[in-house]
Structures are given as structure tokens and as C-alpha cells.
Design a protein around this motif. Structure first.
Motif, PDB file in Angstrom:
ATOM      1  N   CYS A  35       0.871  -1.174   0.000  1.00 38.61           N
ATOM      2  CA  CYS A  35       0.000   0.000   0.000  1.00 38.61           C
ATOM      3  C   CYS A  35       0.908   1.224   0.000  1.00 38.61           C
ATOM      4  O   CYS A  35       2.116   1.098   0.136  1.00 38.61           O
ATOM      5  N   MET A  36       0.303   2.387  -0.153  1.00 34.61           N
ATOM      6  CA  MET A  36       1.110   3.606  -0.225  1.00 34.61           C
ATOM      7  C   MET A  36       1.271   4.259   1.155  1.00 34.61           C
ATOM      8  O   MET A  36       0.651   3.855   2.132  1.00 34.61           O
ATOM      9  N   ASP A  37       2.086   5.304   1.186  1.00 37.29           N
ATOM     10  CA  ASP A  37       2.498   5.967   2.421  1.00 37.29           C
ATOM     11  C   ASP A  37       1.369   6.637   3.202  1.00 37.29           C
ATOM     12  O   ASP A  37       1.482   6.819   4.406  1.00 37.29           O
ATOM     13  N   GLU A 106      -4.742   7.195   0.210  1.00 33.83           N
ATOM     14  CA  GLU A 106      -3.654   6.244   0.336  1.00 33.83           C
ATOM     15  C   GLU A 106      -2.301   6.880  -0.001  1.00 33.83           C
ATOM     16  O   GLU A 106      -1.271   6.451   0.498  1.00 33.83           O
ATOM     17  N   LYS A 107      -2.322   7.922  -0.781  1.00 34.41           N
ATOM     18  CA  LYS A 107      -1.074   8.563  -1.197  1.00 34.41           C
ATOM     19  C   LYS A 107      -0.530   9.538  -0.151  1.00 34.41           C
ATOM     20  O   LYS A 107       0.660   9.546   0.137  1.00 34.41           O
ATOM     21  N   CYS A 108      -1.423  10.387   0.432  1.00 34.69           N
ATOM     22  CA  CYS A 108      -0.912  11.450   1.326  1.00 34.69           C
ATOM     23  C   CYS A 108      -1.488  11.412   2.744  1.00 34.69           C
ATOM     24  O   CYS A 108      -0.998  12.110   3.617  1.00 34.69           O
ATOM     25  N   GLY A 109      -2.542  10.654   2.987  1.00 29.80           N
ATOM     26  CA  GLY A 109      -3.123  10.561   4.322  1.00 29.80           C
ATOM     27  C   GLY A 109      -4.190  11.595   4.621  1.00 29.80           C
ATOM     28  O   GLY A 109      -4.783  11.587   5.706  1.00 29.80           O
ATOM     29  N   ALA A 110      -4.482  12.478   3.675  1.00 24.51           N
ATOM     30  CA  ALA A 110      -5.534  13.481   3.865  1.00 24.51           C
ATOM     31  C   ALA A 110      -6.912  12.822   3.748  1.00 24.51           C
ATOM     32  O   ALA A 110      -7.033  11.661   3.348  1.00 24.51           O
ATOM     33  N   LEU A 111      -7.927  13.590   4.088  1.00 22.91           N
ATOM     34  CA  LEU A 111      -9.291  13.112   3.936  1.00 22.91           C
ATOM     35  C   LEU A 111      -9.522  12.747   2.478  1.00 22.91           C
ATOM     36  O   LEU A 111      -9.205  13.525   1.579  1.00 22.91           O
ATOM     37  N   ALA A 123      -8.646   8.314  -2.527  1.00 25.28           N
ATOM     38  CA  ALA A 123      -7.790   9.473  -2.747  1.00 25.28           C
ATOM     39  C   ALA A 123      -8.497  10.756  -2.336  1.00 25.28           C
ATOM     40  O   ALA A 123      -9.725  10.839  -2.335  1.00 25.28           O
ATOM     41  N   CYS A 124      -7.682  11.734  -2.004  1.00 23.81           N
ATOM     42  CA  CYS A 124      -8.176  13.083  -1.762  1.00 23.81           C
ATOM     43  C   CYS A 124      -8.441  13.736  -3.124  1.00 23.81           C
ATOM     44  O   CYS A 124      -8.128  13.162  -4.167  1.00 23.81           O
ATOM     45  N   PHE A 125      -8.965  14.952  -3.104  1.00 24.97           N
ATOM     46  CA  PHE A 125      -9.244  15.650  -4.350  1.00 24.97           C
ATOM     47  C   PHE A 125      -7.959  15.870  -5.160  1.00 24.97           C
ATOM     48  O   PHE A 125      -7.931  15.697  -6.369  1.00 24.97           O
ATOM     49  N   GLU A 126      -6.877  16.227  -4.463  1.00 18.34           N
ATOM     50  CA  GLU A 126      -5.615  16.514  -5.143  1.00 18.34           C
ATOM     51  C   GLU A 126      -5.055  15.289  -5.862  1.00 18.34           C
ATOM     52  O   GLU A 126      -4.449  15.391  -6.931  1.00 18.34           O
ATOM     53  N   HIS A 127      -5.209  14.094  -5.266  1.00 13.42           N
ATOM     54  CA  HIS A 127      -4.645  12.884  -5.847  1.00 13.42           C
ATOM     55  C   HIS A 127      -5.649  12.055  -6.644  1.00 13.42           C
ATOM     56  O   HIS A 127      -5.357  10.914  -7.017  1.00 13.42           O
ATOM     57  N   LYS A 128      -6.791  12.642  -6.909  1.00 16.89           N
ATOM     58  CA  LYS A 128      -7.800  11.987  -7.737  1.00 16.89           C
ATOM     59  C   LYS A 128      -7.211  11.810  -9.138  1.00 16.89           C
ATOM     60  O   LYS A 128      -6.686  12.745  -9.713  1.00 16.89           O
ATOM     61  N   LYS A 129      -7.290  10.608  -9.649  1.00 14.62           N
ATOM     62  CA  LYS A 129      -6.763  10.333 -10.998  1.00 14.62           C
ATOM     63  C   LYS A 129      -7.679  10.962 -12.031  1.00 14.62           C
ATOM     64  O   LYS A 129      -8.898  10.909 -11.918  1.00 14.62           O
ATOM     65  N   LYS A 130      -7.091  11.555 -13.008  1.00 12.88           N
ATOM     66  CA  LYS A 130      -7.882  12.214 -14.053  1.00 12.88           C
ATOM     67  C   LYS A 130      -8.046  11.315 -15.240  1.00 12.88           C
ATOM     68  O   LYS A 130      -7.267  10.500 -15.558  1.00 12.88           O
TER      69      LYS A 130
END
Length: 130
Positions: A35-37, A106-111, A123-130
């Protein structure tokens, strides 16, 4: 997960993670954390709660595999001799963390939130895959 974070958890929870980087014929932990960090804090809290319970109850949980599947955490483990109540309590601790992972990026730990259609991920909004 990066090795530095994995090793930090191994150092903190050597009993639970005793099979880390063990023989691939015996344990899926041979490949480390799958899994990611971003789930580091969630995993740290999960193992803290499990080890405290195990120490109080004189039982032990050993991890077989930690991974992401269908966008959420999967924490596979085995125990030695436990009563039904002890096993149920440990299972409840794990289930709570697995459920919580659906709201942690899973990438950054944010909501975050569960996303995707064919391939699910959290994923959070920032890490949402486009």
C-alpha cells in the motif's frame, strides 16, 4: 510504502511484523507493505491498538499481509491460541481500520474518498486520478 516507513513500523511492532521480509514460501510479508504511504498513520494506530490488546490478553497477532484491495486496506493476520472473545475483539479492531481506510487518501493521508469505476482507489481531491 517506502521502506523507511515500513522499517519504522517493524521497529515499533516487531512481534506483529515478525515475518517482515520473511520467506516468500511462508508469508506474503516477504514483499513488504503493499500500500502507499498515506496509510502509515492508520497502520501505526491499528498496530498500536492490537499490540496493547495482545499484551494485556497474553495473545499475539502476526501479520500475514498488508495491502490495498478494492480501494481499501486489507490486513491479513493470524493468532495463536485465542478465545472466541479475544479473536472477535481483534477482528473488530482490524475491521474498524479497514473501514476507516475508505476515507483516507492512500497517497498522502488526507481526507479522501473511494473513487474509480473499474479500478477502485481511495484518494483526496488533489490525488484523484484524471
Amino acid at each position: 510504502m517506502i521502506e523507511e516507513l515500513e522499517l519504522d513500523l517493524v521497529k515499533k511492532y516487531p512481534k506483529i511484523l515478525r515475518d517482515y521480509k520473511g520467506d516468500m514460501k511462508v508469508t506474503c510479508m516477504a514483499w513488504g507493505f503493499q500500500c502507499m504511504d498515506g496509510w502509515y498513520d492508520l497502520l501505526e494506530q491499528l498496530m498500536h491498538d492490537i499490540q496493547n490488546y495482545c499484551d494485556d490478553e497474553k495473545v499475539q497477532v502476526v501479520v500475514d499481509q498488508i495491502k490495498e484491495k478494492f480501494g481499501t486496506l486489507r490486513f491479513y493476520y493470524h493468532t495463536g491460541d485465542t478465545t472466541d472473545d479475544q479473536y472477535d475483539h481483534i477482528r473488530d479492531i482490524v475491521k474498524k481500520a479497514e473501514t476507516a481506510s475508505a476515507k483516507i487518501c492512500e497517497k498522502c493521508g488526507a481526507l479522501g474518498e473511494l473513487r474509480g469505476t473499474h479500478w477502485l482507489y481511495t484518494a483526496c481531491f488533489e490525488h484523484k486520478k484524471k
